[in-house]
Design a protein around this motif. Sequence first.
Motif, PDB file in Angstrom:
ATOM      1  N   PRO B  83     -32.207 -19.369  15.459  1.00  0.00           N
ATOM      2  CA  PRO B  83     -30.901 -18.709  15.472  1.00  0.00           C
ATOM      3  C   PRO B  83     -30.963 -17.304  16.053  1.00  0.00           C
ATOM      4  O   PRO B  83     -32.041 -16.737  16.252  1.00  0.00           O
ATOM      5  CB  PRO B  83     -30.519 -18.668  13.994  1.00  0.00           C
ATOM      6  N   PRO B  87     -32.657 -14.518  10.122  1.00  0.00           N
ATOM      7  CA  PRO B  87     -32.606 -14.938   8.721  1.00  0.00           C
ATOM      8  C   PRO B  87     -33.938 -15.543   8.289  1.00  0.00           C
ATOM      9  O   PRO B  87     -34.204 -16.713   8.524  1.00  0.00           O
ATOM     10  CB  PRO B  87     -31.497 -15.997   8.712  1.00  0.00           C
ATOM     11  N   THR B  88     -34.763 -14.720   7.696  1.00  0.00           N
ATOM     12  CA  THR B  88     -36.066 -15.234   7.270  1.00  0.00           C
ATOM     13  C   THR B  88     -36.208 -15.105   5.765  1.00  0.00           C
ATOM     14  O   THR B  88     -35.560 -14.280   5.136  1.00  0.00           O
ATOM     15  CB  THR B  88     -37.226 -14.451   7.924  1.00  0.00           C
ATOM     16  N   GLU B  89     -37.062 -15.953   5.230  1.00  0.00           N
ATOM     17  CA  GLU B  89     -37.391 -15.830   3.830  1.00  0.00           C
ATOM     18  C   GLU B  89     -38.079 -14.484   3.619  1.00  0.00           C
ATOM     19  O   GLU B  89     -38.578 -13.872   4.567  1.00  0.00           O
ATOM     20  CB  GLU B  89     -38.301 -16.975   3.389  1.00  0.00           C
ATOM     21  N   THR B  90     -38.138 -14.033   2.385  1.00  0.00           N
ATOM     22  CA  THR B  90     -38.647 -12.690   2.117  1.00  0.00           C
ATOM     23  C   THR B  90     -40.042 -12.712   1.510  1.00  0.00           C
ATOM     24  O   THR B  90     -40.964 -12.056   2.003  1.00  0.00           O
ATOM     25  CB  THR B  90     -37.683 -11.967   1.154  1.00  0.00           C
ATOM     26  N   LEU B 143     -39.565 -17.580  13.119  1.00  0.00           N
ATOM     27  CA  LEU B 143     -38.415 -18.484  13.285  1.00  0.00           C
ATOM     28  C   LEU B 143     -38.702 -19.547  14.348  1.00  0.00           C
ATOM     29  O   LEU B 143     -38.315 -20.700  14.193  1.00  0.00           O
ATOM     30  CB  LEU B 143     -37.168 -17.685  13.677  1.00  0.00           C
TER      31      LEU B 143
END
Lengths: 253, 307
Positions: B83, B87-90, B143
């Motif tokens: 994308p 937006p990635t996990e933390t 990503l």
Amino acid sequence: MNFHAIRAIYRTEMARMMRTVVQSIVAPVLSTSLYFVVFGSAIGSRITEIDGVGYGAFIVPGLIMLAIMTESISNSSFAIYFPKFTGTIFELLSAPVSFVEVVIGYVGAAASKSVVIGMIILATAGLFVDLHIAHPLVMLLFLVLISVSFSLFGFILGVWADGWEKLTIVPVLVIMPLTFLGGTFYSISMLPPVWQTISLFNPVVYLVSGFRWAFFENSDVAVAVSFAMVMAFLLVCLFVVYWIFKTGYKIRC
Amino acid sequence: MQPIISVSGLNKTYGDFQALRNIDLQINRGEIFGLLGPNGAGKTTLINIICGIVKKSSGTVTVDGFDNVENFRETRSRIGLVPQELPTETFETPYDVCRFSRGLFGKPDNPAHIEKVLRSLSLWDKKNNKIMTLSGGMKRRVLICKALAHEPEILFLDEPTAGVDVELRQDMWNVVQALRESGVTVILTTHYIEEAEQLADRIGVINHGEVIIVQEKTRLMKELGKKQLVLHLSESVSVLPSSLENYQLELGGDGLELTYHYDTQRDRTGITALLSDLHAAGIKFNDLHTSQSSLEEIFVGLVNKKI
């Protein structure tokens, strides 16, 4: 059915619990133990028995219920809300999964955590009072069904919430009061008749009552009615989750 | 050859706003397709509908012959998406999120493949670091790794090199080329036109929710691109003689630079005649060079309807 997806979601969610073991397990066990010590000691010294059961033992099912309901809601609501918050939900929405895999993965993991916490609290309670479970399988059935139902409810809450405040408002302002007023620390038969009638509108009464029956074979309402209420709540939540995925409510525009 | 993605009569409206208007588009198997358009043109909406993230208002989308709504499992399992945002996990690690993505898209664990993907994007030595500790460029690579974890046949790269340094951009281009060579179809949206110019086989331009043009890149540049000849004069000229009027020359550089636009597709470019007429007019030059419109100039012209 995408079994690999179920495993991936379940494994990831359980790993999150292990990463936050203090928050996930130790905290609810500690707070429940405090409830147990404070309420059991303070009130137990004045009320020795309820329906032939020592007060300390009497509140154990209610305390377990309180813990698994709040944990189920917070675990599953956080599990779906956090990807929404960070944006990583795009992956779930673009994956070859239906609501079945998502529910089994997320709700299954949240319910598993709750069952584990419930069993740990039960074991902890055994250190304080002499416990005898009359119907262990029924107790386990109620434990699992209630964990699943409230995990589904938490999932719905996580989808509905569009801010952290909304995420906490329902557990704090709705679930907690209903639980405290649902016979967790007393039998509703101890209340004046009018409050007994009002209490019957509180769904938590049926959950606590059924769960308590499995321990002591006495309850405020018939165990069959409790079971029916749990199943009805579970089916309603399942339908709402199905509807969310069918319509894309708040997750797919 | 059957296209791997076929979009037909696709519309998307948000209330009164029409984000996509009757889109018809076909993506060929194994190609790199550059989807260009200004901000808000509808690129991401189009991608999100194909991937199943956004619901279409009308029209059809098929992926490898499967309808993307009726047969969503078949279509989505073939697609990987990187994308636009990050937006990635933390708290998870690159290795864990790649393993998660692979499972989510229906593939069994394959540590060797995850290692290969992480190594290809220089993330193997960071595989156990929490993603929150990684730089923006590394997060973007994570990503890409996630999108490749389930070995997709189609890869959507929505602005993959936005905010990425030059070195990493070149690394990503190499990865994209390698993917194409392995048979993966790549759909690329980018603001860096040079990226599309370098990578894409075909170009599609979208503006105001409509596809303006879809063309092979080389043909597009040939047909819509202008070529120009610039002559550096020996002496400054203030006014051009009337014998040169037909050439529509541009005089610039304080009268020291003469520019002539011509079309290489025509039988005669007019260059020979121009040089002859310049000689006849006594105008001398000491240097000359030719240049062609870049894809960026063509793109700007298309979007502004100048060409």
